[in-house]
Design a protein around this motif. Structure first.
Motif, PDB file in Angstrom:
ATOM      1  N   GLU A   1       0.836  -1.201   0.000  1.00  0.00           N
ATOM      2  CA  GLU A   1       0.000   0.000   0.000  1.00  0.00           C
ATOM      3  C   GLU A   1       0.871   1.252   0.000  1.00  0.00           C
ATOM      4  O   GLU A   1       1.917   1.309   0.644  1.00  0.00           O
ATOM      5  CB  GLU A   1      -0.920   0.006   1.219  1.00  0.00           C
ATOM      6  CG  GLU A   1      -1.906   1.169   1.240  1.00  0.00           C
ATOM      7  CD  GLU A   1      -2.879   1.089   2.411  1.00  0.00           C
ATOM      8  OE1 GLU A   1      -3.591   2.073   2.662  1.00  0.00           O
ATOM      9  OE2 GLU A   1      -2.901   0.026   3.079  1.00  0.00           O
ATOM     10  N   ARG A   2       0.407   2.261  -0.714  1.00  0.00           N
ATOM     11  CA  ARG A   2       1.143   3.516  -0.807  1.00  0.00           C
ATOM     12  C   ARG A   2       0.899   4.363   0.444  1.00  0.00           C
ATOM     13  O   ARG A   2      -0.245   4.523   0.889  1.00  0.00           O
ATOM     14  CB  ARG A   2       0.706   4.290  -2.052  1.00  0.00           C
ATOM     15  CG  ARG A   2       1.540   5.535  -2.370  1.00  0.00           C
ATOM     16  CD  ARG A   2       1.030   6.170  -3.666  1.00  0.00           C
ATOM     17  NE  ARG A   2       1.855   7.277  -4.089  1.00  0.00           N
ATOM     18  CZ  ARG A   2       1.717   8.529  -3.663  1.00  0.00           C
ATOM     19  NH1 ARG A   2       0.759   8.812  -2.787  1.00  0.00           N
ATOM     20  NH2 ARG A   2       2.512   9.500  -4.094  1.00  0.00           N
ATOM     21  N   LEU A   3       1.976   4.920   1.000  1.00  0.00           N
ATOM     22  CA  LEU A   3       1.861   5.814   2.151  1.00  0.00           C
ATOM     23  C   LEU A   3       1.433   7.204   1.695  1.00  0.00           C
ATOM     24  O   LEU A   3       1.561   7.539   0.511  1.00  0.00           O
ATOM     25  CB  LEU A   3       3.212   5.925   2.871  1.00  0.00           C
ATOM     26  CG  LEU A   3       3.710   4.697   3.633  1.00  0.00           C
ATOM     27  CD1 LEU A   3       5.084   5.003   4.230  1.00  0.00           C
ATOM     28  CD2 LEU A   3       2.747   4.307   4.728  1.00  0.00           C
ATOM     29  N   PRO A   4       0.953   8.045   2.627  1.00  0.00           N
ATOM     30  CA  PRO A   4       0.654   9.426   2.261  1.00  0.00           C
ATOM     31  C   PRO A   4       1.899  10.107   1.677  1.00  0.00           C
ATOM     32  O   PRO A   4       3.023   9.789   2.058  1.00  0.00           O
ATOM     33  CB  PRO A   4       0.251  10.060   3.594  1.00  0.00           C
ATOM     34  CG  PRO A   4      -0.224   8.925   4.433  1.00  0.00           C
ATOM     35  CD  PRO A   4       0.622   7.757   4.038  1.00  0.00           C
ATOM     36  N   ALA A   5       1.672  11.024   0.763  1.00  0.00           N
ATOM     37  CA  ALA A   5       2.787  11.762   0.172  1.00  0.00           C
ATOM     38  C   ALA A   5       3.496  12.573   1.257  1.00  0.00           C
ATOM     39  O   ALA A   5       2.942  12.845   2.326  1.00  0.00           O
ATOM     40  CB  ALA A   5       2.280  12.683  -0.927  1.00  0.00           C
TER      41      ALA A   5
ATOM     42  N   ALA B   1      15.126   1.195   7.626  1.00  0.00           N
ATOM     43  CA  ALA B   1      14.707   0.111   8.516  1.00  0.00           C
ATOM     44  C   ALA B   1      14.079  -1.048   7.748  1.00  0.00           C
ATOM     45  O   ALA B   1      13.845  -2.116   8.309  1.00  0.00           O
ATOM     46  CB  ALA B   1      13.715   0.631   9.551  1.00  0.00           C
ATOM     47  N   GLY B   2      13.798  -0.846   6.466  1.00  0.00           N
ATOM     48  CA  GLY B   2      13.201  -1.897   5.652  1.00  0.00           C
ATOM     49  C   GLY B   2      11.687  -1.904   5.688  1.00  0.00           C
ATOM     50  O   GLY B   2      11.051  -2.825   5.181  1.00  0.00           O
ATOM     51  N   ALA B   3      11.090  -0.873   6.284  1.00  0.00           N
ATOM     52  CA  ALA B   3       9.636  -0.842   6.411  1.00  0.00           C
ATOM     53  C   ALA B   3       8.951  -0.432   5.125  1.00  0.00           C
ATOM     54  O   ALA B   3       7.828  -0.871   4.844  1.00  0.00           O
ATOM     55  CB  ALA B   3       9.223   0.119   7.528  1.00  0.00           C
ATOM     56  N   ILE B   4       9.600   0.412   4.347  1.00  0.00           N
ATOM     57  CA  ILE B   4       8.981   0.899   3.120  1.00  0.00           C
ATOM     58  C   ILE B   4       9.972   0.825   1.970  1.00  0.00           C
ATOM     59  O   ILE B   4      11.183   0.682   2.165  1.00  0.00           O
ATOM     60  CB  ILE B   4       8.486   2.359   3.263  1.00  0.00           C
ATOM     61  CG1 ILE B   4       9.676   3.316   3.451  1.00  0.00           C
ATOM     62  CG2 ILE B   4       7.491   2.483   4.406  1.00  0.00           C
ATOM     63  CD1 ILE B   4       9.281   4.783   3.403  1.00  0.00           C
ATOM     64  N   GLU B   5       9.419   0.935   0.780  1.00  0.00           N
ATOM     65  CA  GLU B   5      10.228   0.983  -0.442  1.00  0.00           C
ATOM     66  C   GLU B   5       9.908   2.289  -1.153  1.00  0.00           C
ATOM     67  O   GLU B   5       8.740   2.611  -1.397  1.00  0.00           O
ATOM     68  CB  GLU B   5       9.887  -0.199  -1.354  1.00  0.00           C
ATOM     69  CG  GLU B   5      10.576  -0.135  -2.707  1.00  0.00           C
ATOM     70  CD  GLU B   5      10.041  -1.163  -3.679  1.00  0.00           C
ATOM     71  OE1 GLU B   5      10.525  -1.202  -4.820  1.00  0.00           O
ATOM     72  OE2 GLU B   5       9.113  -1.928  -3.296  1.00  0.00           O
ATOM     73  N   SER B   6      10.936   3.060  -1.459  1.00  0.00           N
ATOM     74  CA  SER B   6      10.743   4.327  -2.166  1.00  0.00           C
ATOM     75  C   SER B   6      10.840   4.087  -3.662  1.00  0.00           C
ATOM     76  O   SER B   6      11.826   3.525  -4.153  1.00  0.00           O
ATOM     77  CB  SER B   6      11.807   5.342  -1.725  1.00  0.00           C
ATOM     78  OG  SER B   6      11.648   6.555  -2.431  1.00  0.00           O
ATOM     79  N   ARG B   7       9.802   4.503  -4.392  1.00  0.00           N
ATOM     80  CA  ARG B   7       9.782   4.353  -5.845  1.00  0.00           C
ATOM     81  C   ARG B   7       9.834   5.748  -6.459  1.00  0.00           C
ATOM     82  O   ARG B   7       8.851   6.502  -6.382  1.00  0.00           O
ATOM     83  CB  ARG B   7       8.516   3.615  -6.291  1.00  0.00           C
ATOM     84  CG  ARG B   7       8.377   2.229  -5.665  1.00  0.00           C
ATOM     85  CD  ARG B   7       7.077   1.559  -6.063  1.00  0.00           C
ATOM     86  NE  ARG B   7       6.870   0.317  -5.318  1.00  0.00           N
ATOM     87  CZ  ARG B   7       5.764  -0.424  -5.390  1.00  0.00           C
ATOM     88  NH1 ARG B   7       4.775  -0.040  -6.192  1.00  0.00           N
ATOM     89  NH2 ARG B   7       5.655  -1.533  -4.678  1.00  0.00           N
ATOM     90  N   PRO B   8      10.973   6.123  -7.038  1.00  0.00           N
ATOM     91  CA  PRO B   8      11.144   7.480  -7.584  1.00  0.00           C
ATOM     92  C   PRO B   8       9.992   7.871  -8.510  1.00  0.00           C
ATOM     93  O   PRO B   8       9.637   7.130  -9.421  1.00  0.00           O
ATOM     94  CB  PRO B   8      12.465   7.379  -8.350  1.00  0.00           C
ATOM     95  CG  PRO B   8      13.224   6.311  -7.631  1.00  0.00           C
ATOM     96  CD  PRO B   8      12.190   5.305  -7.220  1.00  0.00           C
ATOM     97  N   GLY B   9       9.396   9.021  -8.212  1.00  0.00           N
ATOM     98  CA  GLY B   9       8.302   9.523  -9.027  1.00  0.00           C
ATOM     99  C   GLY B   9       6.954   8.922  -8.713  1.00  0.00           C
ATOM    100  O   GLY B   9       5.927   9.334  -9.285  1.00  0.00           O
ATOM    101  N   ASP B  10       6.911   7.955  -7.795  1.00  0.00           N
ATOM    102  CA  ASP B  10       5.648   7.269  -7.506  1.00  0.00           C
ATOM    103  C   ASP B  10       5.280   7.304  -6.029  1.00  0.00           C
ATOM    104  O   ASP B  10       4.116   7.159  -5.673  1.00  0.00           O
ATOM    105  CB  ASP B  10       5.732   5.818  -7.998  1.00  0.00           C
ATOM    106  CG  ASP B  10       4.385   5.113  -7.970  1.00  0.00           C
ATOM    107  OD1 ASP B  10       3.353   5.807  -8.063  1.00  0.00           O
ATOM    108  OD2 ASP B  10       4.361   3.882  -7.849  1.00  0.00           O
TER     109      ASP B  10
END
Length: 239
Positions: free
Chosen positions: A38-42, A67-76
């Motif tokens: 799921e996407r987090l708030p911007a 910490a490995g909790a989220i994955e950052s997707r550039p531009g997304d």
């Protein structure tokens, strides 16, 4: 989920706000309010909900990625990567130093290091090592697969400068500020911004300008070049 609905945190020092935000998001993930994928708030929305600045929200997201909790997707945006993660530390640890504080400390110390070296010329071997460092990074500047190596060599440049002062205290203090192992969040921040090849090229040029000023004995110019280098870095990270 609105983070403002969470229980209010006890008053915390300004330098810890990013950890408090990260911990609220981690707690929400643990409760299942954010599912894997799921996407987090911007960043802007997260800052508004938590009542913090955007740079603080950005640092919180970086902590969560580290910490490995989220994955950052550039531009997304940022997405939950997996549940059941370790708690972000609220004690004194290597992850506990905000990049802004590191840059502030470096901006106070490293320009003086550069000026000191320019006033007290270093030996030819040390200068060759510094030039080789810049040349080695120039050789990989166009390769996006070498960003991690590029960042490590860039930090090594600053360590080599500190060692060239022949002052063990200055060398140790600088080491504590730029060491990758002590500051994994700082490494992650650097790797993110250095994905831009134009920033990598500018980084190399700035290092070369610092060396030119040092080699020519222009202490005031060496100091200013280092100040501008760190100022530019701050703008790249927090603009």
């Amino acid at each position: 989920m609105d983070l403002s609905d969470q229980p209010k945190l006890a008053p915390i020092a300004a330098s810890r706000r990013y950890l408090a935000v990260a911990q609220q998001v981690m707690a929400a993930i643990a409760r299942g309010e954010f599912s894997v994928g799921e996407r987090l708030p911007a960043e802007r929305e997260l800052a508004l909900q938590a009542g913090v600045s955007r740079p603080t929200a950005r640092e919180a997201l970086l902590v969560l990625e580290l910490a490995g909790a989220i994955e950052s997707r550039p531009g997304d945006g940022a997405y939950v990567s997996r549940p059941g993660l370790r708690r972000v530390s609220d004690g004194q640890s290597s992850i506990d130093a905000p990049p802004r504080e590191l840059l502030e400390a470096r901006s106070l110390i490293e320009p003086q290091v550069a000026a000191h070296i320019a006033r007290h010329p270093i030996d030819a071997e040390q200068m060759r090592g510094l030039r080789a460092n810049v040349a080695d990074n120039a050789a990989i500047v166009a390769d996006p697969a070498c960003v991690t190596e590029f960042v490590e060599r860039g930090l090594e440049f600053h360590l080599l400068l500190a060692k060239a002062t022949r002052n063990s205290i200055l060398s140790e203090v600088t080491f504590q500020l730029v060491d990758n192992e002590r500051h994994p969040l700082w490494r992650l921040v650097n790797e993110q911004i250095m994905r831009d090849i134009n920033l990598r090229k500018a980084h190399i040029e700035e290092h070369a300008q610092i060396l030119d000023a040092i080699e020519e004995g222009r202490s005031e110019s060496a100091e200013k070049c280092m100040q501008q280098h760190l100022f530019d870095l701050q703008g790249q990270i927090f603009s």
